[in-house]
Design an enzyme around this catalytic site. Structure first.
Site, PDB file in Angstrom:
ATOM      1  N   ARG A 165       0.883  -1.158  -0.033  1.00  0.00           N
ATOM      2  CA  ARG A 165       0.040  -0.001  -0.053  1.00  0.00           C
ATOM      3  C   ARG A 165       0.837   1.408  -0.073  1.00  0.00           C
ATOM      4  O   ARG A 165       1.667   1.133   0.595  1.00  0.00           O
ATOM      5  CB  ARG A 165      -0.980   0.076   1.124  1.00  0.00           C
ATOM      6  CG  ARG A 165      -1.984  -1.075   1.235  1.00  0.00           C
ATOM      7  CD  ARG A 165      -2.891  -1.172   2.330  1.00  0.00           C
ATOM      8  NE  ARG A 165      -3.757  -2.237   2.437  1.00  0.00           N
ATOM      9  CZ  ARG A 165      -4.534  -2.481   3.519  1.00  0.00           C
ATOM     10  NH1 ARG A 165      -4.748  -1.732   4.523  1.00  0.00           N
ATOM     11  NH2 ARG A 165      -5.337  -3.677   3.540  1.00  0.00           N
ATOM     12  N   ARG A 171       2.203   1.391  10.273  1.00  0.00           N
ATOM     13  CA  ARG A 171       1.755   1.475   8.923  1.00  0.00           C
ATOM     14  C   ARG A 171       3.020   1.484   7.973  1.00  0.00           C
ATOM     15  O   ARG A 171       3.467   2.363   7.789  1.00  0.00           O
ATOM     16  CB  ARG A 171       1.377   3.077   8.855  1.00  0.00           C
ATOM     17  CG  ARG A 171       0.190   3.395   7.747  1.00  0.00           C
ATOM     18  CD  ARG A 171      -0.394   4.640   7.889  1.00  0.00           C
ATOM     19  NE  ARG A 171      -1.253   4.871   9.268  1.00  0.00           N
ATOM     20  CZ  ARG A 171      -2.476   4.558   9.189  1.00  0.00           C
ATOM     21  NH1 ARG A 171      -3.013   4.114   8.146  1.00  0.00           N
ATOM     22  NH2 ARG A 171      -3.329   4.449  10.304  1.00  0.00           N
ATOM     23  N   GLU A 211      -6.670  -0.849  15.747  1.00  0.00           N
ATOM     24  CA  GLU A 211      -7.103  -1.673  14.827  1.00  0.00           C
ATOM     25  C   GLU A 211      -6.205  -2.858  14.440  1.00  0.00           C
ATOM     26  O   GLU A 211      -4.857  -2.395  14.013  1.00  0.00           O
ATOM     27  CB  GLU A 211      -7.923  -1.140  13.714  1.00  0.00           C
ATOM     28  CG  GLU A 211      -8.440  -2.171  12.596  1.00  0.00           C
ATOM     29  CD  GLU A 211      -8.163  -1.829  11.344  1.00  0.00           C
ATOM     30  OE1 GLU A 211      -8.310  -2.534  10.526  1.00  0.00           O
ATOM     31  OE2 GLU A 211      -8.157  -0.674  10.928  1.00  0.00           O
ATOM     32  N   SER A 258     -10.434  -5.712  10.399  1.00  0.00           N
ATOM     33  CA  SER A 258     -11.553  -5.227  10.008  1.00  0.00           C
ATOM     34  C   SER A 258     -12.351  -6.262   9.178  1.00  0.00           C
ATOM     35  O   SER A 258     -11.841  -6.790   8.097  1.00  0.00           O
ATOM     36  CB  SER A 258     -11.309  -4.108   9.213  1.00  0.00           C
ATOM     37  OG  SER A 258     -12.298  -3.166   9.060  1.00  0.00           O
ATOM     38  N   ARG A 315       0.939  -6.308  12.925  1.00  0.00           N
ATOM     39  CA  ARG A 315       0.409  -5.802  14.112  1.00  0.00           C
ATOM     40  C   ARG A 315      -0.097  -6.648  15.256  1.00  0.00           C
ATOM     41  O   ARG A 315       0.300  -6.498  16.294  1.00  0.00           O
ATOM     42  CB  ARG A 315      -1.021  -5.075  13.417  1.00  0.00           C
ATOM     43  CG  ARG A 315      -0.906  -3.756  12.759  1.00  0.00           C
ATOM     44  CD  ARG A 315      -2.009  -3.030  12.732  1.00  0.00           C
ATOM     45  NE  ARG A 315      -1.885  -1.845  11.736  1.00  0.00           N
ATOM     46  CZ  ARG A 315      -2.457  -0.789  11.967  1.00  0.00           C
ATOM     47  NH1 ARG A 315      -3.682  -0.554  12.820  1.00  0.00           N
ATOM     48  NH2 ARG A 315      -2.371   0.382  11.063  1.00  0.00           N
TER      49      ARG A 315
END
Length: 433
Positions: free
Chosen positions: A270, A285, A356, A359, A398
């Site tokens: 990403r 991130r 988070e 999801s 994560r």
């Protein structure tokens, strides 16, 4: 993609949905009016084409009759008319394609409709907590964030990663590298042996139409990485949701095949174009990271599958004995393609907050329309669009952060969660130097 027939019949419902998602009411009304106008123009044009084709067919028969009756003047006039109609149809078919594309392009940037029970809110402050599991331990004065722990161990190197690739990359070494690998393998084994998912090893490079199918294109193009390929391009997957969901694109499944459940452990890529300045320290991130993805393809009764998928993702954290909470996202914080989303947030002692880690979203037939993925319902002649769901099961990087911070010791070492020890060759602790 939404059904234009539904929009035509329920314009105010779409206006209300767009307002719930954060659009000003006048913008939402203008957007819906534009869609309806484009659809009306297309339908009017198609109707004119059909009338022209019918007249061409009738005139062709009349030419034959005129020829049999030796009325050559009438036959010539009819031939001229047919020639004009053919020219109109030829140009009209090109115009139809243009109108179709313009309508499809307009529909492609309209988000999905939230379910009625999704809380209305502007941003993450409107999310609603469903449950908390586990008790976060008190934050000791020696508690550190994951990057401090990893750098002190000499097993997490951001400086050398920056020399290789720039910002938002990490080099893991030794037992931390093995711990990340152990987490991914543990998750795959859990989902395939206990949760009934089929493991898939999909391509990491996909075509534009595949990215369109799971709504990364056209709206989120700036968040993707592309590489030239055979006169065009291929996109690096931002999540294995993309290839896994598209496994059923342009197919008609039998009802008996459903539900299909897929899982994969893949790298994800990403650009993080919209996150400048956020989470610049550490691994939270990254441009490249590993994730175990869960994808379900179901019939149109998909809400129970959403709850099931959420429980499968939660099971990972329960077995790792990590405190977490599950929230339902409000309309303003929900993803573009989702009708309802559960976020699972793991406790990070170093940040003293929940972040988070998974999801899980139910998309209804939104993606299926873009992929033309259908199934034959029982006792029905026609076909229906499948429903699609996706969720992180969970983000491996994560999870590594969460294990490091929740299992850190005062001496700088990291205890290994019991469930991971078989994957670590029996190792119980990563020792500080």
């Amino acid at each position: 993609m939404l059904d234009i027939r539904w929009i035509r019949e329920n314009p105010q419902a779409l206006v209300d949905a767009l307002v719930k998602r954060g659009q000003p009411s006048e913008v939402a009304r203008s957007t819906v009016d534009d869609l309806v106008a484009r659809d009306e123009a297309r339908r009017t044009h198609v109707s004119r084409l059909q009338e022209a084709q019918e007249r061409r067919n009738a005139a062709s028969k009349e030419i034959g009759n005129a020829m049999r009756n030796k009325d050559m003047a009438l036959a010539e006039r009819l031939k001229e008319e047919v020639g004009e109609i053919k020219a109109f149809i030829q140009g009209g078919e090109a115009e139809e394609r243009r109108l179709d594309k313009e309508l499809d392009d307009a529909l492609a940037v309209i988000p999905n409709i939230p379910l009625d029970d999704v809380p209305v809110g502007e941003d993450e402050r409107g999310n609603v907590e469903l449950r908390k599991v586990g008790q976060p331990r008190e934050r000791a004065n020696w508690t550190r964030e994951h990057f401090e722990i990893g750098e002190a161990l000499g097993m997490m190197d951001f400086e050398r990663a920056a020399k290789l690739s720039g910002a938002r990359f990490t080099v893991l070494r030794s037992q931390l590298a093995r711990l990340e690998r152990a987490l991914g393998q543990f998750m795959l084994d859990l989902h395939t042996t206990e949760h009934g998912y089929t493991e898939v090893q999909p391509p990491l490079l996909v075509r534009d139409e595949v990215l369109f199918g799971t709504n990364q294109l056209p709206k989120f193009e700036e968040d993707l990485f592309f590489t030239p390929h055979a006169g065009g391009r291929l996109g690096l997957i931002p999540t294995s949701e993309v290839p896994l969901t598209n496994l059923v694109r342009e197919e008609i499944l039998s009802h008996e095949q459903l539900p299909l459940r897929f899982t994969a452990l893949t790298p994800c890529f990403r650009s993080e174009a919209g996150s400048a300045g956020r989470d610049t320290r550490g691994m939270l991130r990254q441009h490249q990271f590993y994730k175990v993805e869960l994808v379900s393809i179901t019939d149109q009764e998909s809400l129970a599958e959403h709850e099931r998928m959420t429980e499968c993702a939660e099971a990972v954290l329960k077995k790792l004995e990590l405190p977490f909470r599950t929230v339902v996202l409000c309309t303003g914080d929900m993803g573009f393609g989702a009708r309802k989303t559960h976020d699972i947030e793991v406790w990070l002692p170093g940040q003293n907050t929940y972040r988070e880690i998974s999801s899980c979203s139910v998309c209804g037939d939104f993606q299926a329309r873009r992929m033309d993925a259908r199934y034959r319902a029982r006792d029905e002649k026609g076909t229906r669009f499948v429903h699609t769901l996706n969720g992180s099961g969970v983000a491996v990087g994560r999870a590594l952060i969460a294990v490091m911070e929740n299992y850190q010791d005062e001496d700088g070492g990291i205890s290994i969660p019991t469930v991971l020890r078989p994957y670590m060759g029996g190792l119980e602790k990563i020792e500080a130097k």
